[in-house]
Write a protein that holds these residues in place. Structure first.
Motif, PDB file in Angstrom:
ATOM      1  N   THR A  89       0.832  -1.207   0.000  1.00 25.20           N
ATOM      2  CA  THR A  89       0.000   0.000   0.000  1.00 25.20           C
ATOM      3  C   THR A  89       0.861   1.250   0.000  1.00 25.20           C
ATOM      4  OG1 THR A  89      -1.746  -1.158   1.208  1.00 25.20           O
ATOM      5  CG2 THR A  89      -1.814   1.243   1.240  1.00 25.20           C
ATOM      6  N   LEU A 130      -2.862  -1.904  -5.865  1.00 24.28           N
ATOM      7  CA  LEU A 130      -4.003  -1.556  -5.027  1.00 24.28           C
ATOM      8  C   LEU A 130      -5.217  -2.442  -5.276  1.00 24.28           C
ATOM      9  CD1 LEU A 130      -3.621   2.314  -5.285  1.00 24.28           C
ATOM     10  CD2 LEU A 130      -3.200   0.907  -3.248  1.00 24.28           C
ATOM     11  N   ALA A 143      -5.647   2.405   0.976  1.00 21.24           N
ATOM     12  CA  ALA A 143      -5.636   1.825  -0.366  1.00 21.24           C
ATOM     13  C   ALA A 143      -6.797   2.358  -1.204  1.00 21.24           C
ATOM     14  CB  ALA A 143      -5.685   0.302  -0.280  1.00 21.24           C
TER      15      ALA A 143
END
Length: 323
Positions: A89, A130, A143
């Protein structure tokens, strides 16, 4: 830190030049700066796992993503722990920053095809990461917030951006960082409208509990609208009494409410109100926001002005003189 505490600092004395660096304005971020400078993934992970809210994690991810070179140790961390969503992330966030740095802040007509190609390449790289993270952790606030940026940059449209925001808000209602990103998407410059922008700001403000950051979206929407105007309309917009009253109402239920919960985005929220009131010449209304800020400021939205630091000092002086 509460706004009352920072307000006392603002009234007791201010620096001639404000700081726009979040590492200076928020001392709690110091361990993250040290970890990033040392390329220390273990310390970075300890910092993030010690945070007590999704809002703080999202804020810190954005701050880390703005530091040059951190992709090197984040890539290594992601390779060493491929099942851990945190390094992926944070790495995707850094790729997004690299993409937007490549594109720059100029209107699309002033961005070269080569810039767009490199911009989109970084965003696609982030998006691939993501997608996996959000599938594994549907509640992952940073995210999903990052995916609002990739959606906008890749031109995926209003409906897709709203879908992503709704997925996030189902787990984290009133997530201010995501709301700010969605607000950008619904502005005309990204395919939306002023009706949609002001409507979103009002929707988020009315839905949020009193004392949240959401009211600052009203100020941001008005600043975006002001930026889009030319000539006499540009000069008059923020001076309009109806706009001033809208800002006053939003400030009362957010950063000036007795239940206000500052978190780490209090500087962003007060900055939005301080700038909007000042540009409209409403210095008495701007005063409590500058008193709260003291010598702290958020780069956004002050970067919209030609000389942000000089403008901040000028308007702060005018506002605090009314106290």
């Amino acid at each position: 830190m509460t706004s009352a505490t920072s307000g006392e600092a603002g009234r007791s004395g201010t620096s001639p030049v404000p700081s726009f660096d979040p590492f200076d304005t928020l001392p709690e971020l110091a361990p993250l700066r040290t970890a990033a400078a040392n390329g220390d993934w273990a310390a970075t992970r300890t910092f993030f796992t010690g945070l007590d809210s999704a809002e703080k994690v999202t804020f810190a991810a954005d701050v880390l993503g703005d530091i040059a070179g951190v992709e090197t140790y984040l890539e290594q961390a992601a390779a060493d722990a491929p099942a851990d969503p945190l390094p992926r992330t944070l790495l995707a966030e850094r790729y997004i920053h690299l993409g937007w740095e490549t594109r720059g802040r100029a209107p699309a007509t002033h961005v070269s095809l080569e810039q767009f190609d490199r911009f989109h390449a970084w965003l696609r790289k982030a998006e691939r990461i993501l997608i996996e993270v959000c599938a594994e952790q549907p509640e992952n606030a940073p995210a999903w917030t990052a995916r609002l940026l990739t959606a906008r940059g890749l031109g995926l449209g209003l409906s897709e951006a709203r879908r992503r925001y709704d997925r996030l808000s189902s787990h984290h209602p009133h997530h201010y960082a995501a709301q700010m990103q969605l607000l950008q998407q619904v502005c005309p410059k990204w395919g939306g409208s002023w009706e949609a922008a002001h409507g979103l700001a009002r929707e988020c403000t009315s839905a949020a509990p009193d004392g949240s950051h959401a009211g600052a979206l009203v100020a941001l929407a008005h600043l975006e609208h002001w930026m889009d105007l030319d000539g006499a309309a540009h000069k008059a917009y923020l001076r309009d009494v109806s706009v001033r009253n809208d800002l006053r109402s939003a400030a009362r239920v957010s950063v000036l409410h007795h239940d206000y919960r500052p978190g780490w985005q209090w500087i962003d929220a007060h900055s939005a109100f301080a700038m909007a009131f000042s540009l409209g010449g409403h210095f008495e209304d701007a005063a409590p926001h500058f008193a709260a800020l003291g010598d702290r400021a958020a780069e956004f939205p002050w970067r919209y002005l030609n000389d942000p630091k000089a403008a901040f000092v000028k308007y702060r002086t005018s506002a605090l003189a009314t106290l």
